[in-house]
Design a protein around this motif. Structure first.
Motif, PDB file in Angstrom:
ATOM      1  N   ASP A 199       0.856  -1.189   0.000  1.00 57.64           N
ATOM      2  CA  ASP A 199       0.000   0.000   0.000  1.00 57.64           C
ATOM      3  C   ASP A 199       0.893   1.241   0.000  1.00 57.64           C
ATOM      4  O   ASP A 199       1.533   1.555   1.008  1.00 57.64           O
ATOM      5  CB  ASP A 199      -0.908  -0.007   1.230  1.00 57.64           C
ATOM      6  CG  ASP A 199      -1.890   1.156   1.228  1.00 57.64           C
ATOM      7  OD1 ASP A 199      -1.815   2.012   0.320  1.00 57.64           O
ATOM      8  OD2 ASP A 199      -2.745   1.203   2.138  1.00 57.64           O
ATOM      9  N   ALA A 200       0.954   1.914  -1.136  1.00 54.22           N
ATOM     10  CA  ALA A 200       1.840   3.071  -1.266  1.00 54.22           C
ATOM     11  C   ALA A 200       1.497   4.187  -0.283  1.00 54.22           C
ATOM     12  O   ALA A 200       2.359   4.983   0.094  1.00 54.22           O
ATOM     13  CB  ALA A 200       1.795   3.605  -2.694  1.00 54.22           C
ATOM     14  N   LEU A 201       0.242   4.258   0.158  1.00 53.28           N
ATOM     15  CA  LEU A 201      -0.127   5.285   1.136  1.00 53.28           C
ATOM     16  C   LEU A 201       0.552   5.054   2.487  1.00 53.28           C
ATOM     17  O   LEU A 201       0.750   5.989   3.253  1.00 53.28           O
ATOM     18  CB  LEU A 201      -1.646   5.326   1.310  1.00 53.28           C
ATOM     19  CG  LEU A 201      -2.444   5.827   0.097  1.00 53.28           C
ATOM     20  CD1 LEU A 201      -3.934   5.884   0.425  1.00 53.28           C
ATOM     21  CD2 LEU A 201      -1.953   7.203  -0.362  1.00 53.28           C
ATOM     22  N   ARG A 202       0.902   3.795   2.747  1.00 51.15           N
ATOM     23  CA  ARG A 202       1.641   3.518   3.986  1.00 51.15           C
ATOM     24  C   ARG A 202       3.025   4.161   3.930  1.00 51.15           C
ATOM     25  O   ARG A 202       3.521   4.690   4.931  1.00 51.15           O
ATOM     26  CB  ARG A 202       1.755   2.014   4.218  1.00 51.15           C
ATOM     27  CG  ARG A 202       2.404   1.646   5.553  1.00 51.15           C
ATOM     28  CD  ARG A 202       2.277   0.172   5.843  1.00 51.15           C
ATOM     29  NE  ARG A 202       0.880  -0.220   5.936  1.00 51.15           N
ATOM     30  CZ  ARG A 202       0.127  -0.025   7.020  1.00 51.15           C
ATOM     31  NH1 ARG A 202       0.636   0.570   8.088  1.00 51.15           N
ATOM     32  NH2 ARG A 202      -1.134  -0.390   7.029  1.00 51.15           N
ATOM     33  N   LEU A 203       3.651   4.100   2.751  1.00 49.59           N
ATOM     34  CA  LEU A 203       4.938   4.777   2.578  1.00 49.59           C
ATOM     35  C   LEU A 203       4.787   6.280   2.808  1.00 49.59           C
ATOM     36  O   LEU A 203       5.618   6.902   3.476  1.00 49.59           O
ATOM     37  CB  LEU A 203       5.482   4.511   1.173  1.00 49.59           C
ATOM     38  CG  LEU A 203       6.708   5.325   0.750  1.00 49.59           C
ATOM     39  CD1 LEU A 203       7.886   5.048   1.674  1.00 49.59           C
ATOM     40  CD2 LEU A 203       7.066   5.035  -0.705  1.00 49.59           C
ATOM     41  N   CYS A 204       3.713   6.868   2.275  1.00 57.42           N
ATOM     42  CA  CYS A 204       3.471   8.308   2.468  1.00 57.42           C
ATOM     43  C   CYS A 204       3.283   8.634   3.943  1.00 57.42           C
ATOM     44  O   CYS A 204       3.819   9.625   4.451  1.00 57.42           O
ATOM     45  CB  CYS A 204       2.248   8.736   1.670  1.00 57.42           C
ATOM     46  SG  CYS A 204       2.415   8.528  -0.121  1.00 57.42           S
ATOM     47  N   SER A 205       2.528   7.790   4.649  1.00 55.70           N
ATOM     48  CA  SER A 205       2.302   8.000   6.069  1.00 55.70           C
ATOM     49  C   SER A 205       3.603   7.894   6.856  1.00 55.70           C
ATOM     50  O   SER A 205       3.868   8.701   7.756  1.00 55.70           O
ATOM     51  CB  SER A 205       1.287   6.967   6.589  1.00 55.70           C
ATOM     52  OG  SER A 205       1.112   7.090   7.976  1.00 55.70           O
ATOM     53  N   GLN A 206       4.427   6.897   6.516  1.00 56.38           N
ATOM     54  CA  GLN A 206       5.704   6.735   7.198  1.00 56.38           C
ATOM     55  C   GLN A 206       6.626   7.923   6.928  1.00 56.38           C
ATOM     56  O   GLN A 206       7.332   8.389   7.825  1.00 56.38           O
ATOM     57  CB  GLN A 206       6.365   5.436   6.740  1.00 56.38           C
ATOM     58  CG  GLN A 206       5.647   4.185   7.226  1.00 56.38           C
ATOM     59  CD  GLN A 206       6.173   2.922   6.573  1.00 56.38           C
ATOM     60  OE1 GLN A 206       6.727   2.962   5.464  1.00 56.38           O
ATOM     61  NE2 GLN A 206       6.012   1.788   7.246  1.00 56.38           N
TER      62      GLN A 206
END
Length: 456
Positions: free
Chosen positions: A212-219
């Motif tokens: 989930d690329a949004l997890r990378l954004c959140s991190q």
């Protein structure tokens, strides 16, 4: 305080529709029916974001946008163009004029509100930096504004995070002539690279099949090193919900496939410019803090900083029952140096003395310019023998080598007098300073160029 949105459109029905949508979401709405009226509202600092129509009589939206972005007082205000124009060339023209986004009518309420919230959140963060920078270092703000307006957004360092070779190749091809572009196919490795390298933008694909690329954004938003790194999503047509979620997480911008090359270039330039502007503001704030804490001539901490931290060090020494020494230093016969060789020579002596002072004390010691030719060294965990040894080392260091002045043409002898006071139970900062001052004057009465402690 709610964000204030300026709605600019020459059609009253359009203005009322947007006003109703935004008011229902608790935004404060200001309206303008012409380009000039919009410029006047922005000049009075009466809005946090501008929703701007293009097709208006007199001054069109493109020109309004260009003027706002060219003015140091308004260039930081986010601008979203909302128009019936729907050609890629129109979007690119708007982005090149300085707009932060370009939305085509009809715009869904969800997409509009997500963009407004995202950009106003960014504006408020920028406003806080601007306020701190202005209050602390007014002179530097003009340079920040000028540099930002002149910045073309080129020569940035970009990280593309995508596991599809064909996709990354197209983006690289579009950007490599104007930016340095790196590619990372692993989202986990991308986070490490972003934290270790000073990137200006990270472009993240939403198309990973097993991540989930949004997890990378959140991190990225949660880590100190990447918190301020702009993020641009690459999405598919059906990814609207995930894009909106990304904006809520702090993503700065997005593009929907198929990607128009010119629009990609324009959006990347916008994000690079914004990143550099924020970096300049942070640097300005840091310089302001340093100016408030340090002496501009010598680079040592100033008296204000010393007085603030001396109380803390005394309290800590008292709690741990550890010794603390205070060393007060005065350059002997400094006035005759100024009178004989000039104030520039006196400044050279002060700078060189400060360098020798820093090389003579311990790493944990706090060296400060107290005022004029007086200096203070606070020495935690130092008993009298250690403080005297440091004082004597400094005295010998100063007296042993002449000080070059007048660009090295002349060399003069310099000596110092040193007074030492040890912390006693119940001492306050001014008490220790007073005893160190008495010891210093005893050193002067005894002939100068010597070290005296209050225990002697």
């Amino acid at each position: 305080m709610p964000a204030r949105v300026l709605v600019v459109d020459d059609v009253l029905a359009n203005v009322k529709l947007l006003e109703a949508r935004l008011t229902a979401e608790y935004f404060e709405v200001v309206t303008a029916m012409s380009g000039q009226e919009a410029l006047d509202v922005c000049a009075r600092a009466q809005c946090d974001i501008v929703l701007l129509d293009i097709m208006m009589p007199g001054m069109d939206g493109f020109e309004v946008c260009r003027r706002l972005k060219a003015d140091p007082a308004t260039h930081h205000i986010p601008i979203v163009i909302i128009t019936a124009l729907d050609q890629p060339s129109d979007r690119v023209k708007g982005l090149e004029a300085g707009a932060d986004d370009f939305l085509t009518k009809p715009v869904s309420d969800i997409a509009l509100l997500a963009r407004v919230r995202s950009l106003t959140r960014l504006k408020m963060m920028t406003d806080e930096l601007r306020l701190r920078a202005v209050s602390g270092h007014q002179a530097g703000m003009a340079a920040v504004a000028t540099d930002t307006i002149l910045d073309n957004g080129l020569n940035g360092r970009i990280l593309i995070v995508d596991d599809r070779a064909a996709s990354t190749e197209r983006i690289q091809t579009a950007l490599r002539d104007t930016h340095t572009v790196d590619v990372e196919s692993s989202p986990q490795e991308a986070l490490f690279r972003a934290a270790e390298t000073e990137y200006d933008l990270m472009i993240v694909s939403l198309g990973f099949t097993d991540f989930d690329a949004l997890r990378l954004c959140s991190q990225a938003r949660s880590l100190e090193r990447t918190r301020n790194l702009p993020l641009l999503l690459i999405a598919e047509q059906e990814d609207t919900a995930r894009v909106l979620r990304g904006l809520d997480l702090g993503v700065n911008d997005y593009l929907v496939r198929p990607i128009d090359r010119n629009e990609l270039v324009a959006r990347v330039m916008t994000q690079v410019r914004r990143k550099r502007y924020a970096d300049r503001l942070r640097t300005n704030v840091q310089q302001s803090m340093e100016l408030a804490l340090t002496d501009s001539l010598t680079g040592l901490y100033n008296r204000r900083y010393m007085e603030t931290h001396l109380e803390t060090l005394i309290e800590k020494a008292s709690q741990t029952e550890r010794p603390l020494a205070l060393v007060l230093i005065d350059i002997d016969h400094f006035k005759p140096i100024n009178d004989t060789y000039g104030h520039d020579a006196g400044d050279e002596v002060l700078r060189q003395f400060s360098t020798r002072l820093q090389s003579s004390v311990r790493g944990i010691d706090l060296a400060c310019r107290y005022g004029g030719e007086e200096f203070v060294v606070v020495m935690p965990d130092a008993d009298l023998s250690v403080a005297r040894a440091v004082g004597e080392r400094l005295r010998r260091n100063i007296a042993a080598e002449q000080f070059p002045v007048s660009k090295g043409v002349k060399k003069i002898d310099v000596t110092i007098s040193v007074g030492i006071a040890m912390r006693r139970e119940g001492d306050a900062a001014d008490t220790i300073l007073k005893r160190a001052d008495e010891a210093l004057y005893q050193a002067k009465r005894d002939g100068r160029n010597r070290v005296v402690s209050d225990a002697a």
